[in-house]
Design a protein around this motif. Structure first.
Motif, PDB file in Angstrom:
ATOM      1  N   UNK A   1      31.880 -65.224  24.463  1.00 57.35           N
ATOM      2  CA  UNK A   1      30.714 -64.721  23.733  1.00 57.35           C
ATOM      3  C   UNK A   1      31.085 -64.142  22.367  1.00 57.35           C
ATOM      4  N   UNK A   2      32.374 -64.025  22.098  1.00 58.30           N
ATOM      5  CA  UNK A   2      32.808 -63.533  20.783  1.00 58.30           C
ATOM      6  C   UNK A   2      32.941 -64.658  19.757  1.00 58.30           C
ATOM      7  N   UNK A   3      32.560 -65.872  20.131  1.00 61.37           N
ATOM      8  CA  UNK A   3      32.602 -66.987  19.195  1.00 61.37           C
ATOM      9  C   UNK A   3      31.650 -66.697  18.029  1.00 61.37           C
ATOM     10  N   UNK A   4      32.038 -66.995  16.799  1.00 59.02           N
ATOM     11  CA  UNK A   4      31.132 -66.755  15.664  1.00 59.02           C
ATOM     12  C   UNK A   4      29.882 -67.631  15.761  1.00 59.02           C
ATOM     13  N   UNK A   5      28.719 -67.014  15.624  1.00 60.72           N
ATOM     14  CA  UNK A   5      27.438 -67.716  15.694  1.00 60.72           C
ATOM     15  C   UNK A   5      26.578 -67.292  14.515  1.00 60.72           C
ATOM     16  N   UNK A   6      26.039 -68.274  13.807  1.00 66.75           N
ATOM     17  CA  UNK A   6      25.107 -68.012  12.713  1.00 66.75           C
ATOM     18  C   UNK A   6      23.686 -68.254  13.214  1.00 66.75           C
ATOM     19  N   UNK A   7      22.830 -67.253  13.043  1.00 64.75           N
ATOM     20  CA  UNK A   7      21.452 -67.339  13.508  1.00 64.75           C
ATOM     21  C   UNK A   7      20.516 -67.723  12.362  1.00 64.75           C
TER      22      UNK A   7
ATOM     23  N   UNK B   1      29.268 -57.745  22.603  1.00 63.17           N
ATOM     24  CA  UNK B   1      30.476 -58.354  22.044  1.00 63.17           C
ATOM     25  C   UNK B   1      30.202 -59.636  21.281  1.00 63.17           C
ATOM     26  N   UNK B   2      28.940 -60.083  21.270  1.00 59.59           N
ATOM     27  CA  UNK B   2      28.619 -61.299  20.528  1.00 59.59           C
ATOM     28  C   UNK B   2      28.831 -61.082  19.028  1.00 59.59           C
ATOM     29  N   UNK B   3      29.339 -62.115  18.347  1.00 61.21           N
ATOM     30  CA  UNK B   3      29.579 -62.064  16.908  1.00 61.21           C
ATOM     31  C   UNK B   3      28.479 -62.852  16.205  1.00 61.21           C
ATOM     32  N   UNK B   4      27.375 -62.180  15.936  1.00 55.84           N
ATOM     33  CA  UNK B   4      26.189 -62.831  15.389  1.00 55.84           C
ATOM     34  C   UNK B   4      26.041 -62.507  13.909  1.00 55.84           C
ATOM     35  N   UNK B   5      25.859 -63.559  13.101  1.00 54.20           N
ATOM     36  CA  UNK B   5      25.637 -63.409  11.667  1.00 54.20           C
ATOM     37  C   UNK B   5      24.228 -63.886  11.346  1.00 54.20           C
ATOM     38  N   UNK B   6      23.503 -63.099  10.573  1.00 57.01           N
ATOM     39  CA  UNK B   6      22.143 -63.481  10.197  1.00 57.01           C
ATOM     40  C   UNK B   6      22.190 -64.482   9.062  1.00 57.01           C
ATOM     41  N   UNK B   7      21.563 -65.623   9.275  1.00 56.79           N
ATOM     42  CA  UNK B   7      21.486 -66.652   8.254  1.00 56.79           C
ATOM     43  C   UNK B   7      20.125 -66.653   7.598  1.00 56.79           C
ATOM     44  N   UNK B   8      19.616 -67.843   7.310  1.00 55.48           N
ATOM     45  CA  UNK B   8      18.359 -68.019   6.602  1.00 55.48           C
ATOM     46  C   UNK B   8      17.200 -68.044   7.596  1.00 55.48           C
ATOM     47  N   UNK B   9      16.030 -67.592   7.157  1.00 55.93           N
ATOM     48  CA  UNK B   9      14.845 -67.690   8.015  1.00 55.93           C
ATOM     49  C   UNK B   9      14.370 -69.127   8.184  1.00 55.93           C
ATOM     50  N   UNK B  10      14.732 -69.993   7.253  1.00 53.98           N
ATOM     51  CA  UNK B  10      14.303 -71.394   7.303  1.00 53.98           C
ATOM     52  C   UNK B  10      15.052 -72.134   8.401  1.00 53.98           C
ATOM     53  N   UNK B  11      14.312 -72.648   9.392  1.00 56.98           N
ATOM     54  CA  UNK B  11      14.936 -73.375  10.492  1.00 56.98           C
ATOM     55  C   UNK B  11      15.566 -74.673   9.974  1.00 56.98           C
TER      56      UNK B  11
END
Length: 308
Positions: free
Chosen positions: A138-144, A160-170
């Motif tokens: 679950x620590x894998x880098x993920x861009x949302x 422990x999740x590594x979540x990065x906020x990306x763009x609102x545009x799907x």
């Protein structure tokens, strides 16, 4: 559904679903439910259910049952099944729930998935997994991506999740992931084809020595073992993902010459592994032996073609 609700559902109990569910529970989440269509099949029900119970998670009889009252529903299925799962979710999700699409599919497919889910009033978030699951969990880098991304990050804070906020545009997070995949899976296909051909000629050691001199910053022995091993273990899934990468390239108006060729080579490896399933468990360090088995399958294929 209260603001403090942290019930999590995971649709799909393959590599991602099994690993995430186990580590969510270990992180302190108390209410994690999983569902996979393989739970419905006699041949796979018992071992998967046993694995789920050992992970400390609940097993649902359907995706709708798993998602009932969940704050976040993760979809972790195959690329080919991603839209069907999203379309089904559009029929059972409710406002206040968030559907997080972890699947490796093209931007157009993500937008199609989002439209299906949002018919229910639930929110849709795309999640681009940016590294292999195996070493990170679950620590894998993920861009949302998507309007509810910040809420997903808030709810999952502390796991422990590594979540990065990306763009609102799907679609933008997917484009990031799928363009990267052309390079990553291209390395895997190139390493396999290069060293299999070299092995057949008996010059693989010379090739590695030359590469090591040209690019001394890399350990080419380990690189070869890891890249070949990824295709042996997950070839079929990775070929499907590469076809999604090819679609991603095509959607922007380019002809996906490389992406399509990569998918074709990976599919060839997957076909070979289907003939010798033990190759899926072959240690990376024994990649020469694995290539010898692929070479034998290649010779038999050529012999069969000649006889036909």
């Amino acid at each position: 559904m209260t603001d403090g609700n942290r019930k999590i559902a995971i649709i799909g109990f393959g590599e991602v679903g099994a690993r995430f569910s186990k580590e969510f529970v270990a992180s302190g989440l108390k209410d994690v439910t999983v569902y996979d269509i393989l739970f419905d099949r006699d041949a796979t029900r018992h071992p998967l259910a046993q694995a789920a119970r050992s992970n400390g998670v609940s097993i649902a009889g359907s995706a709708a049952e798993a998602a009932r009252d969940a704050r976040i529903v993760f979809s972790a299925v195959t690329a080919a099944s991603a839209y069907d799962v999203a379309a089904q979710a559009g029929g059972y999700l409710r406002p206040g729930q968030i559907f997080v699409d972890l699947n490796s599919v093209s931007p157009a497919t993500k937008r199609k998935d989002a439209a299906a889910v949002e018919q229910s009033g639930a929110d849709y978030v795309e999640a681009a997994v940016m590294s292999p699951i195996k070493p990170y969990g679950i620590k894998v880098p993920i861009t949302l991506g998507g309007k509810a991304s910040a809420e997903v990050k808030r709810v999952m804070d502390g796991t422990g999740m590594k979540l990065t906020l990306g763009d609102n545009e799907i679609g933008r997070a997917s484009a990031l992931k799928m363009c990267r995949s052309v390079m990553v899976k291209g390395f895997e296909a190139l390493a396999t084809e290069c060293l299999l051909a070299a092995r057949l000629y008996g010059v693989e050691e010379g090739v590695l020595e030359s590469l090591q001199r040209s690019y001394p910053g890399m350990n080419w022995e380990d690189f070869a073992g890891y890249k070949i091993g990824r295709l042996l273990e997950h070839g079929r899934r990775r070929a499907a993902e590469m076809r999604e990468s090819a679609d991603t390239v095509a959607e922007i108006g380019m002809t996906p010459l490389m992406a399509s060729a990569i998918a074709e080579r990976i599919d060839w490896v997957a076909d070979a592994v289907d003939q010798r399933p033990a190759l899926r468990e072959a240690p990376d360090a024994e990649w020469r032996n694995s290539l010898d088995q692929l070479a034998e399958i290649h010779r038999l294929d050529r012999l069969g073609s000649t006889e036909r």
